[in-house]
Design an enzyme around this catalytic site. Structure first.
Site, mmCIF file in Angstrom:
data_model
loop_
_atom_site.group_PDB
_atom_site.id
_atom_site.type_symbol
_atom_site.label_atom_id
_atom_site.label_comp_id
_atom_site.label_asym_id
_atom_site.label_seq_id
_atom_site.Cartn_x
_atom_site.Cartn_y
_atom_site.Cartn_z
ATOM 1 C CG ASN A 51 -2.003 1.145 0.992
ATOM 2 O OD1 ASN A 51 -2.445 1.633 -0.021
ATOM 3 N ND2 ASN A 51 -2.760 1.361 2.315
ATOM 4 C CG ASP A 78 6.017 0.605 3.445
ATOM 5 O OD1 ASP A 78 5.585 0.862 4.563
ATOM 6 O OD2 ASP A 78 5.359 0.008 2.631
#
Length: 198
Positions: A51, A78
Site C-alpha cells: 500500500n 516501508d
C-alpha cells in the site's frame, strides 16, 4: 507537505511541478516502486500486495526518473512484516506490506547504481542523509560527537535474496530468489555492532 511512498507517474509529476513553483514539498519512495510492476501480483500473490499498490511499467520508469532528477528526496524501506499465515490468505484478505530492512540497500544499489542511473554517493545520501534531514534528525552523517551509526557493505557482491536467511522475523517478500548486488557486512548503531555477517 511530505508525500509518503510516491508510486505513480502522475504523483511524481505533481511533486515536480510543485517544486518548480517553489512550493515546499518533499517525497520519498520505496525500492518496490522502482523495481516491480503490478504484474508481480500475478506471480507472487499476497507477497506483492503493498500500500500503495504496485503500478505499471510507465509508473516504475517515472519513479526512477524522479529519483534521478531529484524530484524524489529519499528512499525508505516501508518495512512491514507479516506472518506467513497472514500472507497466505486470499489476496483481498491478506494484509498489505513487505519486509524491507534486509533488501533495501541491495535493491537500490542494483536498480540505481549498478544500472548506471546514479552515483554510489547519491544512492547512499537518498537512504541516509536525506531522510535524516527531512525528519530533522542529527543523523545520516559522520562527525565528532555524533552517534556512530554505520553500515559496512560490499557494493559489488552479488547474492540471491533468500527469505529463509533473514535475520529479522519477517519473511514476507516478493524478492525471494532475486539476484542483487550490494551486501551488508556489518551494521553499527551508536557504536555497537548489532549485525555482522556470519
Amino acid at each position: 507537505v511530505h508525500i509518503c511512498h510516491i508510486s505513480t507517474e502522475k504523483g511524481v509529476g505533481i511533486v515536480r511541478q510543485a517544486k518548480a513553483n517553489d512550493i515546499h514539498i518533499t517525497c520519498e519512495t520505496c525500492p518496490q516502486y522502482f523495481t516491480l510492476t503490478e504484474d508481480e501480483v500475478l506471480h507472487r500473490g499476497a507477497m506483492a500486495r503493498v500500500n500503495p499498490p504496485l503500478r505499471t511499467q510507465a509508473d516504475v520508469e517515472a519513479v526512477r526518473a524522479g529519483i534521478v532528477d531529484g524530484t524524489i528526496d529519499a528512499i525508505v524501506t516501508d518495512h512491514a512484516p507479516h506472518t506467513a499465515e497472514e500472507k497466505s490468505k486470499p489476496l483481498p484478505d491478506a494484509p498489505s506490506g513487505m519486509v524491507g530492512l534486509e533488501t533495501s540497500l541491495a535493491l537500490a544499489l542494483t536498480g540505481l547504481y549498478h544500472s548506471g542511473l546514479l552515483h554510489l554517493s547519491r544512492v547512499l545520501a537518498l537512504m541516509s542523509t536525506s531522510p535524516a534531514t527531512l525528519l530533522g534528525l542529527n543523523k545520516g552523517t559522520l562527525g565528532v560527537g555524533q552517534d556512530a551509526d554505520l553500515v559496512i557493505f560490499d557494493p559489488d557482491q552479488a547474492w540471491t535474496i533468500d527469505k529463509n536467511q533473514f535475520v529479522s522475523k519477517g519473511r514476507n517478500t516478493p524478492f525471494h530468489g532475486r539476484t542483487v548486488r550490494g551486501k551488508v557486512k556489518c551494521t553499527i548503531s551508536r557504536g555497537n555492532i548489532i549485525y555482522q555477517e556470519g
